[in-house]
Design a protein around this motif. Structure first.
Motif, short mmCIF file in Angstrom:
data_model
loop_
_atom_site.label_atom_id
_atom_site.label_comp_id
_atom_site.label_asym_id
_atom_site.label_seq_id
_atom_site.Cartn_x
_atom_site.Cartn_y
_atom_site.Cartn_z
N MET A 429 35.72 -21.67 -21.59
CA MET A 429 36.36 -22.94 -21.94
C MET A 429 37.87 -22.80 -21.78
O MET A 429 38.50 -21.95 -22.41
N MET A 430 38.46 -23.67 -20.96
CA MET A 430 39.91 -23.69 -20.76
C MET A 430 40.52 -24.77 -21.65
O MET A 430 39.97 -25.88 -21.76
N GLN A 431 41.64 -24.43 -22.26
CA GLN A 431 42.27 -25.33 -23.24
C GLN A 431 43.33 -26.20 -22.55
O GLN A 431 44.36 -25.69 -22.12
N LEU A 432 43.03 -27.50 -22.46
CA LEU A 432 43.93 -28.46 -21.81
C LEU A 432 44.62 -29.29 -22.88
O LEU A 432 43.97 -30.05 -23.61
N PHE A 433 45.93 -29.17 -22.99
CA PHE A 433 46.72 -29.94 -23.96
C PHE A 433 47.35 -31.15 -23.27
O PHE A 433 47.69 -31.10 -22.09
N CYS A 434 47.51 -32.23 -24.05
CA CYS A 434 48.15 -33.44 -23.53
C CYS A 434 48.73 -34.22 -24.70
O CYS A 434 48.34 -34.00 -25.85
N VAL A 454 32.22 -29.20 -10.98
CA VAL A 454 32.25 -27.93 -10.24
C VAL A 454 32.13 -26.74 -11.20
O VAL A 454 32.43 -25.60 -10.85
N GLY A 455 31.71 -27.03 -12.43
CA GLY A 455 31.44 -25.96 -13.38
C GLY A 455 32.65 -25.43 -14.12
O GLY A 455 32.60 -24.35 -14.71
N LEU A 456 33.74 -26.18 -14.12
CA LEU A 456 34.94 -25.75 -14.85
C LEU A 456 34.98 -26.51 -16.17
O LEU A 456 34.97 -27.74 -16.18
N ASN A 457 35.02 -25.79 -17.27
CA ASN A 457 34.94 -26.40 -18.59
C ASN A 457 36.33 -26.56 -19.22
O ASN A 457 37.08 -25.58 -19.33
N LEU A 458 36.64 -27.78 -19.61
CA LEU A 458 37.93 -28.08 -20.23
C LEU A 458 37.73 -28.66 -21.62
O LEU A 458 36.89 -29.54 -21.82
N LYS A 459 38.49 -28.17 -22.57
CA LYS A 459 38.53 -28.76 -23.91
C LYS A 459 39.90 -29.41 -24.09
O LYS A 459 40.93 -28.77 -23.92
N ILE A 460 39.90 -30.70 -24.45
CA ILE A 460 41.14 -31.46 -24.52
C ILE A 460 41.73 -31.40 -25.94
O ILE A 460 41.02 -31.58 -26.92
N HIS A 461 43.03 -31.16 -26.00
CA HIS A 461 43.75 -31.10 -27.29
C HIS A 461 44.93 -32.07 -27.25
O HIS A 461 46.03 -31.69 -26.80
#
Length: 596
Positions: A429-434, A454-461
């Protein structure tokens, strides 16, 4: 909770029937008022004394009490709101909408009434009528310290309160006197002397002198300052009498005028410095109030230049949208209306929105293949086409003209999948901040959906603008969606982007990458020829683009709405109108063309 809010909470027991007794127990009222029986009785007594209700306690066990409501809720709310508005407490009236007991038509009527309170108004509860502009805004404003100003809206308001020694004229691209009426420099540009106007006063009444300029510059020099680089070559600073300051540098400082015209170099009073709740500058407006919910500025009658013509600017945190006045810069995510009574402005903002990779944290984002894959996932053209809004055109640079020369192409997502396999990404899980603004969250969700295919997992913060300086973001984020809007002086804006400690681009680069950008920024500042400076800017952007330190996404715009009675509208680089130029044209005055 005030008495009016308590009336709102009790009002459902009226069953929408005025002047008729309704059965209710003291226990039921105690529960909705969230207080003891003793305090509930005190509240009921106060309401009776004001003629809002009649209360008859029940006699004997099993007999309910009786309550009669005399005041229709919307009438009472509007009456109370008017009183608060006259006292400068519109934010208190807005909070009435948060009461869970206020629902249905009454809530709609109150919202409509409060909406009408925004825009241009003349207040008479003063020794003389005052022209006031009330502006709705969708988030809390963070600090207005000019040295820390990194968010466009806050920078705009700070500009209304504080002044710099000189100003940059966008139309002529020249620097003009302001607090400093004149200046000289040595032939080698290593020594500069600035001569200050006499009679320039801070909002708390004291005259500005050379001591205040030295105090401000020492503050900028401090190690904790985001702009310490302004004076890294400074070897001497002294006052020459009360109204002159001399700066001596170890290297030529032809770029100094750019730096001293910036908001970061706005002059603060040496006796009080910067105080969040007691700001004192020399600008056309002075601070009257700043809280989580409101910001109120008043015209400064002692301003040393042409005085503002609007008496007060009041900004309130609310989700209410007004057809009469609204500003929706790129960081707000608003839209504007089509009323015939309003002017609409759309500003093309400088700078761009981009995605930054964190090079100070271990993770897949350090791999070049991963960043290449993300470039394909973050398809600029598709993002603009699908989300629309204020997203105007694809960016391949911080500058629109440069972006328009580039050919932005779309590649199939399958290519991104292949690059991810090469990168060694294993589904973590990659942590994506906005930012927690509508537009930023839309961008993040769009990216999350694309990446998922494409199988890339993002968690939005999402995070609030008030958390902008939180270094915890630097430690936690793998990727971050953000943007940069330059002020009128684009060269200063670009150099600040590279050197300012608060900018996410710099915060997310490692020490070696920063050194390269520092070298390029210093080369740019030493250039005296515009064509050479332009080449250095292009070289710098190419270095950033080639290494995929960030992904340029798109150039944005901002929408603003004004009543047609408002004149003197001059939009600035931040997508706001300069408040000091605004004035109100009476509605019965027609404007005719002048023929020469």
């Amino acid at each position: 909770m005030g008495l009016i809010e308590q009336y709102v909470s009790c009002y459902p027991f009226s069953r929408n029937k005025m002047d008729e007794p309704q059965a209710v127990s003291l226990k039921e009222l105690t529960e909705v008022l969230c207080c003891s029986e003793r305090n509930t009785k005190l509240v009921l007594r106060k309401m009776q004394e004001r003629g809002w209700i009649a209360w008859q306690p029940g006699k004997g066990r099993g007999h309910k009490s009786q309550i009669i409501f005399y005041k229709k809720l919307i009438d009472l709310l509007q009456q109370q709101a008017i009183e608060w508005i006259e006292q400068g407490q519109l934010n208190r009236a807005i909070k009435l909408l948060d009461n869970p007991s206020l629902t249905g038509r009454t809530a709609d009527d109150l919202r409509r009434f409060l909406t009408e309170q925004f825009g241009l108004h003349t207040e008479h509860a003063h020794p003389y009528p005052q022209d006031v502009i009330r502006i709705p805004f969708g988030r809390e404003l963070s600090a207005l310290d000019p040295l820390q100003a990194s968010v466009t809206t806050e920078a705009h308001f700070s500009r209304q309160i504080f002044d710099s020694l000189v100003r940059f004229n966008l139309k002529t691209c020249h620097f003009e006197p302001h607090i400093a009426h004149s200046w000289i420099c040595s032939p080698d540009q290593k020594q500069w002397t600035f001569y200050l106007r006499k009679g320039v006063r801070f909002h708390h009444g004291r005259e500005l002198t050379a001591v205040d300029v030295l105090f401000t510059f020492h503050r900028i020099q401090a190690e904790s300052s985001p702009c310490a680089w302004y004076f890294e070559n400074l070897i001497g600073m002294e006052k020459n009498g009360r109204y002159a300051v001399t700066l001596t540098f170890s290297k030529p400082m032809g770029f100094l005028m750019h730096l001293l015209s910036s908001l970061h170099a706005a002059i603060l009073p040496s006796d009080i410095g910067f105080q969040q709740n007691h700001m004192s500058g020399t600008g056309p407006f002075k601070l009257v109030q700043k809280s989580e919910d409101s910001l109120i500025l008043e015209r400064f009658e002692g301003y040393f230049r042409e005085q503002a013509l609007i008496d007060r600017i009041a900004v309130y945190r609310t989700d209410i949208k007004s057809d009469h006045v609204s500003f929706y810069p790129a960081d707000h995510g608003g839209s504007y209306y089509g009323e015939e009574t309003s002017h609409h402005y759309f500003s093309r903002l400088s700078g761009c929105r981009y995605l930054a990779f964190n090079f100070n944290k271990s993770g897949a984002q350090l791999d070049f293949y991963f960043r290449q894959a993300f470039r394909i996932i973050c398809d600029r053209s598709k993002l603009i086409q699908e989300l629309k809004g204020d997203r105007e055109e694809p960016a391949d640079s911080f500058f629109r003209k440069t972006s328009r020369k580039s050919s932005v192409t779309s590649l199939p997502l399958a290519k991104a999948g292949s690059l991810l396999e090469k990168s060694g990404y294993h589904g973590e899980m990659m942590q994506l901040f906005c930012f927690d603004q509508k537009g930023s969250i839309e961008d993040a969700e769009w990216l999350r959906r694309r990446a998922e295919t494409v199988g890339l997992n993002l968690k939005i913060h999402p995070f609030a603008m008030t958390q902008f300086f939180d270094r915890g973001i630097d430690r936690s984020a793998d990727l971050l969606l953000c943007g940069e809007i330059f002020e009128e002086d684009l060269e200063l804006g670009f150099v600040s982007l590279l050197r300012d400690k608060t900018v996410f681009l710099r915060r997310f680069l490692n020490q070696d990458q920063r050194k390269v950008l520092d070298h390029l920024a210093n080369r740019l500042m030493l250039c005296t020829d515009w064509a050479v400076r332009r080449k250095v800017i292009d070289e710098t952007e190419d270095y950033i683009r080639r290494n995929l330190f960030i992904l340029f996404n798109y150039h944005a715009g901002s929408a603003s709405t004004f009543s047609k009675e408002l004149a003197g509208i001059e939009m600035n680089a931040y997508g706001w109108a300069d408040f000091s130029k605004l004035w109100i044209r009476p509605p019965d005055v027609s404007v005719f063309p002048i023929h020469v």
